[in-house]
Design an enzyme around this catalytic site. Structure first.
Site, PDB file in Angstrom:
ATOM      1  N   ARG A  59       0.869  -1.316  -0.091  1.00 50.06           N
ATOM      2  CA  ARG A  59      -0.020  -0.096  -0.062  1.00 50.06           C
ATOM      3  C   ARG A  59       0.688   1.277   0.077  1.00 50.06           C
ATOM      4  O   ARG A  59       2.094   1.216   0.225  1.00 50.06           O
ATOM      5  CB  ARG A  59      -0.815  -0.016   1.154  1.00 50.06           C
ATOM      6  CG  ARG A  59      -0.134  -0.253   2.578  1.00 50.06           C
ATOM      7  CD  ARG A  59      -0.737   0.412   3.627  1.00 50.06           C
ATOM      8  NE  ARG A  59       0.133   0.054   4.995  1.00 50.06           N
ATOM      9  CZ  ARG A  59       0.913   0.767   5.234  1.00 50.06           C
ATOM     10  NH1 ARG A  59       1.371   1.874   4.652  1.00 50.06           N
ATOM     11  NH2 ARG A  59       1.673   0.435   6.120  1.00 50.06           N
ATOM     12  N   GLY A  60       0.241   2.389  -0.250  1.00 49.80           N
ATOM     13  CA  GLY A  60       0.864   3.685  -0.053  1.00 49.80           C
ATOM     14  C   GLY A  60       1.189   3.872   1.331  1.00 49.80           C
ATOM     15  O   GLY A  60       0.785   3.329   2.418  1.00 49.80           O
TER      16      GLY A  60
ATOM     17  N   THR B 216       3.637   1.315   9.873  1.00 53.55           N
ATOM     18  CA  THR B 216       2.512   1.524  10.747  1.00 53.55           C
ATOM     19  C   THR B 216       2.536   0.132  11.659  1.00 53.55           C
ATOM     20  O   THR B 216       2.997  -0.759  11.302  1.00 53.55           O
ATOM     21  CB  THR B 216       1.295   1.878  10.242  1.00 53.55           C
ATOM     22  OG1 THR B 216       0.356   2.414  11.136  1.00 53.55           O
ATOM     23  CG2 THR B 216       0.492   0.484   9.365  1.00 53.55           C
ATOM     24  N   TYR B 217       1.703   0.244  12.658  1.00 51.55           N
ATOM     25  CA  TYR B 217       1.509  -0.927  13.640  1.00 51.55           C
ATOM     26  C   TYR B 217       0.059  -1.158  13.508  1.00 51.55           C
ATOM     27  O   TYR B 217      -0.835  -0.485  13.683  1.00 51.55           O
ATOM     28  CB  TYR B 217       1.997  -0.327  15.253  1.00 51.55           C
ATOM     29  CG  TYR B 217       1.339  -1.344  16.203  1.00 51.55           C
ATOM     30  CD1 TYR B 217       1.776  -2.569  16.424  1.00 51.55           C
ATOM     31  CD2 TYR B 217       0.279  -1.128  16.725  1.00 51.55           C
ATOM     32  CE1 TYR B 217       1.518  -3.716  17.345  1.00 51.55           C
ATOM     33  CE2 TYR B 217      -0.333  -2.160  17.892  1.00 51.55           C
ATOM     34  CZ  TYR B 217       0.339  -3.233  17.973  1.00 51.55           C
ATOM     35  OH  TYR B 217      -0.176  -4.030  18.789  1.00 51.55           O
ATOM     36  N   HIS B 218      -0.176  -2.609  13.804  1.00 52.88           N
ATOM     37  CA  HIS B 218      -1.499  -3.168  13.747  1.00 52.88           C
ATOM     38  C   HIS B 218      -1.476  -3.860  14.974  1.00 52.88           C
ATOM     39  O   HIS B 218      -0.394  -4.838  15.176  1.00 52.88           O
ATOM     40  CB  HIS B 218      -1.811  -3.864  12.800  1.00 52.88           C
ATOM     41  CG  HIS B 218      -2.252  -2.922  11.214  1.00 52.88           C
ATOM     42  ND1 HIS B 218      -2.788  -1.847  11.329  1.00 52.88           N
ATOM     43  CD2 HIS B 218      -1.687  -3.429   9.872  1.00 52.88           C
ATOM     44  CE1 HIS B 218      -2.697  -1.295  10.244  1.00 52.88           C
ATOM     45  NE2 HIS B 218      -2.076  -2.002   9.465  1.00 52.88           N
TER      46      HIS B 218
ATOM     47  N   ILE C  91      -4.348   5.886   7.384  1.00 55.37           N
ATOM     48  CA  ILE C  91      -5.118   5.607   6.012  1.00 55.37           C
ATOM     49  C   ILE C  91      -4.003   5.134   5.176  1.00 55.37           C
ATOM     50  O   ILE C  91      -2.943   5.717   5.022  1.00 55.37           O
ATOM     51  CB  ILE C  91      -5.934   6.617   5.407  1.00 55.37           C
ATOM     52  CG1 ILE C  91      -7.016   7.070   6.403  1.00 55.37           C
ATOM     53  CG2 ILE C  91      -6.330   6.532   4.002  1.00 55.37           C
ATOM     54  CD1 ILE C  91      -7.778   8.377   5.858  1.00 55.37           C
TER      55      ILE C  91
ATOM     56  N   SER D 225      -7.031   2.246   9.708  1.00 56.78           N
ATOM     57  CA  SER D 225      -7.127   1.557  11.103  1.00 56.78           C
ATOM     58  C   SER D 225      -7.337   2.844  12.054  1.00 56.78           C
ATOM     59  O   SER D 225      -6.789   3.782  12.066  1.00 56.78           O
ATOM     60  CB  SER D 225      -5.453   1.304  11.300  1.00 56.78           C
ATOM     61  OG  SER D 225      -4.440   2.076  11.212  1.00 56.78           O
TER      62      SER D 225
ATOM     63  N   CYS E 271       4.362   5.997  10.144  1.00 54.14           N
ATOM     64  CA  CYS E 271       4.276   6.902   8.986  1.00 54.14           C
ATOM     65  C   CYS E 271       5.231   7.849   8.782  1.00 54.14           C
ATOM     66  O   CYS E 271       5.069   8.804   7.993  1.00 54.14           O
ATOM     67  CB  CYS E 271       2.757   7.659   8.942  1.00 54.14           C
ATOM     68  SG  CYS E 271       1.438   6.651   9.502  1.00 54.14           S
TER      69      CYS E 271
END
Length: 245
Positions: free
Chosen positions: A93-94, A98-100, A174, A188, A204
């Site tokens: 993705r762009g 990031t963390y999930h 996003i 998210s 980010c």
């Protein structure tokens, strides 16, 4: 195609991103157990191909992941500060790192922009507005910024006994990809994740702003209530849905 959006005013763009007349409702899918990232990525890729072949409807998929980091197409190696803390996946993705993890509501958005508007900038603006409207239902003022994508919360931050300053923290990220005008990946939203897990990356690529969550703002909230608000706000901006959960 991936899309990088920086230093762009999106405030003038219309909030509505509804489909053309006669388009079927968007499927609304909720998975309650943790979903491994490779499984989710495979699902999205297959769904996009089926939407392109007109064998499947548009879909929004709500889920949570186990703790992990994802790297977007602009991710810099130096921004992965603790490489072995959690699994790291190339997302395609762009965006950057990031963390999930648990306590974060993921919404993967698989929409055919040809049926709506072939304007990725307007699509991102609509995603931001969706989150902003959802947050407003909990009396949280979410804001967009020209120089960075996502939704931000401004609040007082006392840096010393003499000065009271504002801080801006991200509550929703996003990151999207578009294949032949069908979107995947998505947003998210930090409900009650362990925010310390962001310490393993530069989220980010932004060093001068932090991250926050509903819980961090003093608003412990059930995921089910988040989902209801997301559904209501989505229909206002993107049109009708049908629940398939």
């Amino acid at each position: 195609m991936t899309f990088e959006l920086k230093y762009t005013d999106r405030s003038y763009l219309p909030d509505q991103f509804k489909a053309i007349s006669g388009n079927p409702p968007v499927e609304w899918k909720v998975t309650n157990n943790l979903v491994e990232y490779p499984e989710a990525l495979r699902y999205m890729q297959e769904r996009v191909e089926n939407i392109l072949a007109q064998n499947a409807h548009e879909q929004v998929w709500l889920l949570e992941h186990p703790s992990l980091y994802t790297a977007g197409t602009s991710a810099k190696k130096k921004d992965l500060l603790t490489p072995h803390l959690f699994p790291v996946y190339e997302a395609g993705r762009g965006g950057e790192f990031t963390y999930h993890g648990p306590g974060q509501r993921i919404a993967y958005i698989m929409l055919d922009l040809k049926r709506r508007r072939q304007d990725i900038r307007a699509f991102i603006s609509a995603l931001e507005e969706w989150i902003i409207q959802m947050l407003a239902k909990f009396n949280i003022k979410g804001e967009r910024r020209e120089d960075r994508v996502g939704v931000w919360v401004q609040r007082h931050s006392c840096q010393s006994t003499q000065n009271s300053l504002y801080s801006e923290d991200k509550i929703a990220a996003i990151g999207i990809r578009v294949r032949k005008w069908v979107s995947f990946h998505g947003v998210s939203i930090n409900v009650d994740p362990n925010l310390a897990h962001y310490s393993g990356i530069v989220p980010c690529g932004i060093t001068n702003h932090g991250v926050t969550s509903f819980l961090d703002l003093g608003l412990p909230t059930k995921m089910h209530d988040i989902d209801i608000a997301l559904k209501q706000s989505f229909e206002q901006i993107f049109g009708p849905i049908i629940d398939i959960s």
